[in-house]
Design an enzyme around this catalytic site. Structure first.
Site, short mmCIF file in Angstrom:
data_model
loop_
_atom_site.label_atom_id
_atom_site.label_comp_id
_atom_site.label_asym_id
_atom_site.label_seq_id
_atom_site.Cartn_x
_atom_site.Cartn_y
_atom_site.Cartn_z
N SER A 142 -40.95 11.80 112.59
CA SER A 142 -40.16 12.82 111.90
C SER A 142 -39.86 13.98 112.85
CB SER A 142 -40.93 13.36 110.69
OG SER A 142 -40.32 14.51 110.16
N TYR A 167 -47.97 16.93 106.60
CA TYR A 167 -47.00 15.84 106.76
C TYR A 167 -46.64 15.67 108.23
CZ TYR A 167 -42.53 13.41 106.82
OH TYR A 167 -41.51 12.54 107.11
#
Length: 350
Positions: A142, A167
């Site tokens: 990501s 995350y």
């Protein structure tokens, strides 16, 4: 080629499976269909791929009614024994791991979900690839791994040791784990740092979906950091094209890599990391403007401060991707948003 794609009830996984099937590959889809967001949307994606909802049973392969070479299984990455059985039986050529607990803000509320799905689940993928070797493991990282970095554009050669959410930390962990297995067991592994993906069949927790839902109800949209945000919005079709091109070329190791000045984006081992982004940041207010134009509705805006875990700007350097694959995402935001709105109207009119 025979692919395992995890997360095929998800946004990117759904589109990737369709593209590979359309070019003649064999695909086994895998998803736990959790309730992080509306499961009806997840089942809708599967049904669009010919996987009938009523035929889905835990741990049993379901044959697609639309694609001869597509089957799907509902299971969880945390179930190691089942993962091993699946790999042993199916003997995959390529694994694309897109299944994960997504969302920066949700990681502030339910951190345990990120450890189970993104750490334990990914470890099980690595262990299965070790036990039953594959030609290439491709996995979703990501743009959030860039965290507190402010040097733009973000490059895979940059240090990414300052994540701003769990995350992001879990995705950075995936990259570290993949490198370890590439080094120890020779598993060709490529991590893909996606930049703000949007488009048809998108997630309802993402900005575009939240905006259109509020606007159609006549409610104000939430605009964080008072609109002073820039995002490298990347159309899902461009993301999928990038995945396919990367998946077709497993890394062989960088012969120029040196331990005294290590490049974080490559290795002497068969390991690589790429950015996949539009490399053209768009102001949040312009993104909203594109949606207003496509809908023919002006949004009422509720200006709010920057949320914890969020970053004010993202911008992808895709030099490596262009050099190695000859590809660069290029769908303009106006075009991509228009396609999303077209899909949204058609899907929800049903």
């Amino acid at each position: 080629m025979k692919y395992l794609i995890t997360g095929t009830a998800g946004f990117i996984g759904f589109h990737l499976a369709k593209k590979l099937l359309d070019r003649g590959d064999t695909v086994v889809g895998f998803d736990n269909i959790n309730d992080y967001y509306d499961v009806n949307l997840k089942y809708g994606r599967l049904e669009e791929s010919g996987i009938a909802r009523e035929k889905i049973i835990d741990h049993a392969l379901v044959q697609s009614e639309r694609y001869e070479h597509y089957s799907f299984v509902k299971a969880d990455l945390s179930e190691k024994a089942f993962m091993m059985e699946l790999f042993q039986k199916e003997r995959f050529d390529v694994v694309v791991n897109l299944a994960a607990q997504a969302g920066v803000r949700y990681s502030l509320i339910n951190p345990d979900a990120y450890v189970e799905a993104n750490i334990t689940g990914f470890l099980n993928i690595l262990e299965a690839c070790r036990a039953f070797p594959v030609k290439h493991l491709v996995y979703a990282s990501s743009s959030s791994v860039y965290g507190a970095n402010t040097k733009m554009p973000f490059s895979t050669s940059d240090n990414v040791d300052h994540p701003l959410s769990l995350y992001a930390a879990s995705k950075k962990s995936n990259e570290l784990m993949a490198h370890t297995y590439s080094h120890l067991f020779g598993i060709p592994a490529t991590g893909l740092r996606f930049f703000t993906v949007y488009g048809p069949w998108g997630r309802p927790d993402m900005a575009l979906f939240l905006f259109i839902e509020a606007m159609k109800k006549g409610e104000p949209i939430q605009v964080f950091n008072h609109g002073k945000m820039k995002r490298d919005f990347t159309y899902v079709g461009d993301i999928v094209e990038g995945i396919v091109r990367v998946a077709d070329r497993p890394p062989k190791g960088n012969s120029a890599w040196q331990g005294d000045s290590p490049d974080p984006g490559s290795s002497y081992a068969p390991y690589k990391v790429y950015n996949i982004g539009n490399s053209s940041p768009v102001e949040l207010m312009d993104y909203i403007g594109a949606l207003e134009k496509a809908l023919g509705i002006e949004a009422e805006k509720n200006m709010l401060p920057l949320q914890p875990g969020d970053v004010p700007a993202t911008y992808a350097d895709v030099t490596d991707l262009m050099r190695d694959t000859g590809y660069k995402p290029d769908t303009p935001v106006d075009e991509g948003v228009s396609k999303f709105v077209e899909w949204y109207k058609a899907h929800y009119s049903k």
